[in-house]
Design an enzyme around this catalytic site. Sequence first.
Site, PDB file in Angstrom:
ATOM      1  N   SER A 173       0.844  -1.189   0.000  1.00 14.10           N
ATOM      2  CA  SER A 173       0.000   0.000   0.000  1.00 14.10           C
ATOM      3  C   SER A 173       0.881   1.241   0.000  1.00 14.10           C
ATOM      4  O   SER A 173       2.103   1.155   0.051  1.00 14.10           O
ATOM      5  CB  SER A 173      -0.905   0.010   1.242  1.00 14.10           C
ATOM      6  OG  SER A 173      -0.124   0.140   2.427  1.00 14.10           O
ATOM      7  N   LYS A 174       0.239   2.409  -0.041  1.00 16.63           N
ATOM      8  CA  LYS A 174       0.980   3.665  -0.128  1.00 16.63           C
ATOM      9  C   LYS A 174       1.893   3.886   1.072  1.00 16.63           C
ATOM     10  O   LYS A 174       2.887   4.599   0.967  1.00 16.63           O
ATOM     11  CB  LYS A 174       0.006   4.840  -0.258  1.00 16.63           C
ATOM     12  CG  LYS A 174      -0.709   4.884  -1.602  1.00 16.63           C
ATOM     13  CD  LYS A 174      -1.630   6.089  -1.697  1.00 16.63           C
ATOM     14  CE  LYS A 174      -2.329   6.147  -3.039  1.00 16.63           C
ATOM     15  NZ  LYS A 174      -3.241   7.312  -3.150  1.00 16.63           N
ATOM     16  N   ARG A 175       1.562   3.266   2.199  1.00 14.23           N
ATOM     17  CA  ARG A 175       2.412   3.474   3.380  1.00 14.23           C
ATOM     18  C   ARG A 175       3.789   2.833   3.206  1.00 14.23           C
ATOM     19  O   ARG A 175       4.710   3.130   3.959  1.00 14.23           O
ATOM     20  CB  ARG A 175       1.724   2.946   4.641  1.00 14.23           C
ATOM     21  CG  ARG A 175       1.559   1.442   4.695  1.00 14.23           C
ATOM     22  CD  ARG A 175       0.752   1.031   5.913  1.00 14.23           C
ATOM     23  NE  ARG A 175       0.470  -0.380   5.955  1.00 14.23           N
ATOM     24  CZ  ARG A 175       1.287  -1.295   6.448  1.00 14.23           C
ATOM     25  NH1 ARG A 175       2.466  -0.918   6.952  1.00 14.23           N
ATOM     26  NH2 ARG A 175       0.965  -2.568   6.466  1.00 14.23           N
ATOM     27  N   GLY A 224       5.548   3.317   0.580  1.00 18.38           N
ATOM     28  CA  GLY A 224       6.288   4.162  -0.359  1.00 18.38           C
ATOM     29  C   GLY A 224       5.608   4.155  -1.712  1.00 18.38           C
ATOM     30  O   GLY A 224       4.397   3.962  -1.826  1.00 18.38           O
TER      31      GLY A 224
END
Length: 470
Positions: free
Chosen positions: A237-239, A241
């Site tokens: 996921s975006k967390r 990177g």
Amino acid sequence: MTIRTRFAPSPTGYLHIGGARTALYSWLFARKHQGRFVLRIEDTDLERSTPESVAAILEGMAFLNLDYDEGPFYQTRRFDRYREVLSELIAHGHAYYCTCTKAELEEQRAAQMARKEKPRYDRRCRELGHGPSPEAVVRFKNPLTGEVVVDDAVKGRVVFRNDELDDLIIARSDGTPTYNFTVVVDDMDMDITHVIRGDDHLNNTPRQINMLRALDAKPPAYAHIPMILGEDGARLSKRHGAVSVMQYRDEGYLPEALINYLVRLGWAHGDQEIFTRAEMIALFDIKDVHAAAAAINPKKLLWLNQHYIKTLPAADIAERLRPFLVERGADPAAGPALTDVVLALRERAKTLVEMAAQALFFYHEQVTIDDPKNQAILANAPHAALTALAEALATQSTWTREAVHATLEAVATDQGLTFGKLAQPVRIAVTGSSVSPPIDVTCALLGRERCVSRLHAAVAQSLAFREARP
């Protein structure tokens, strides 16, 4: 038989690296077998699909140089065809109208869960012979007995019992077709021979095979590849990177590095790490893709990116670097040749963003020295030596790396300094930083006028730094 693969993203967001890897594997399989690679945009989710997402997918494919032989095809332009096939299924008794309301379906589900049964549609409308109506959906009449065997190229043999599958909706009450149905029609019409996709679609496969058989179409071969995980083993996921292909581009990654990185996320050929595109095509086999999920390794991607920065032609890297400099307010024409700058910087820059940041001082008239540590070094620098060097360089007849180096050594000797004691304050003076390529290379590229001007400016600044000390 001509091998035909497809990449079929939904345009509800950016091109995710998981999708990019699926596209790559499908592209490689088609290229290896001299087949055809089809791009299909599955945009029937009218509420979430956007032109911007379509553009992002096409841009991502172009950035990765994953060229397609046919397409892009858009499902929203094939609604007449879906209606035609839907009518065919109904006419031949393979589909039926269902008038169950949402409340009735929720009641069925609650009763099944209370009995600890798997919640699914109970087929109550299957044999009632309903006709079309504004509230009716169309369901596929899935076989009640037997099995669907999927000989998956990655997962191996997977068996599904038909009595475990429900009669899924293939057209909504407003007439729009659903995902599983449009995929079946498209794969049939486009003569897709091999479907390579994420393993989150594995449970859709038996339903799609049953529909294809109802249409007297031969199902394609399937290969379901595992998802990509974050470093911590959780779903990417975006967390974690960057997850968008274009975000990697904007962060200065080269497509060669990203492709090389993605192909190794689940596939290997011995211990080989670096692959040319031709080698990938020659060596790739979908049967060698691992069934277990692969985790991202940002350090490996950086290593690969630096490898390509160092080994691709400097002129090529220079052209890719140009927009990053322009974006940061630099004029690449107002300084040394970009190719020469690349040659000077590429041993230490891991991304084009890093290289652009390191190159900015070449294209500015003056530099600022903001770092307190660098200010302290200049405050304590041998001012007489810096002034003498500026004067020597101003009158130097030859301006080459070797000539600059000789002048630096001569001034250091005359001033009773080691080369290093002079080089570091000079580096800060002409670049604004304590890190740069070798100082003789840096000065030679920067040019006489800027070197001399910055040395004089640094001497004046250093006195101010010294006076400002507590």
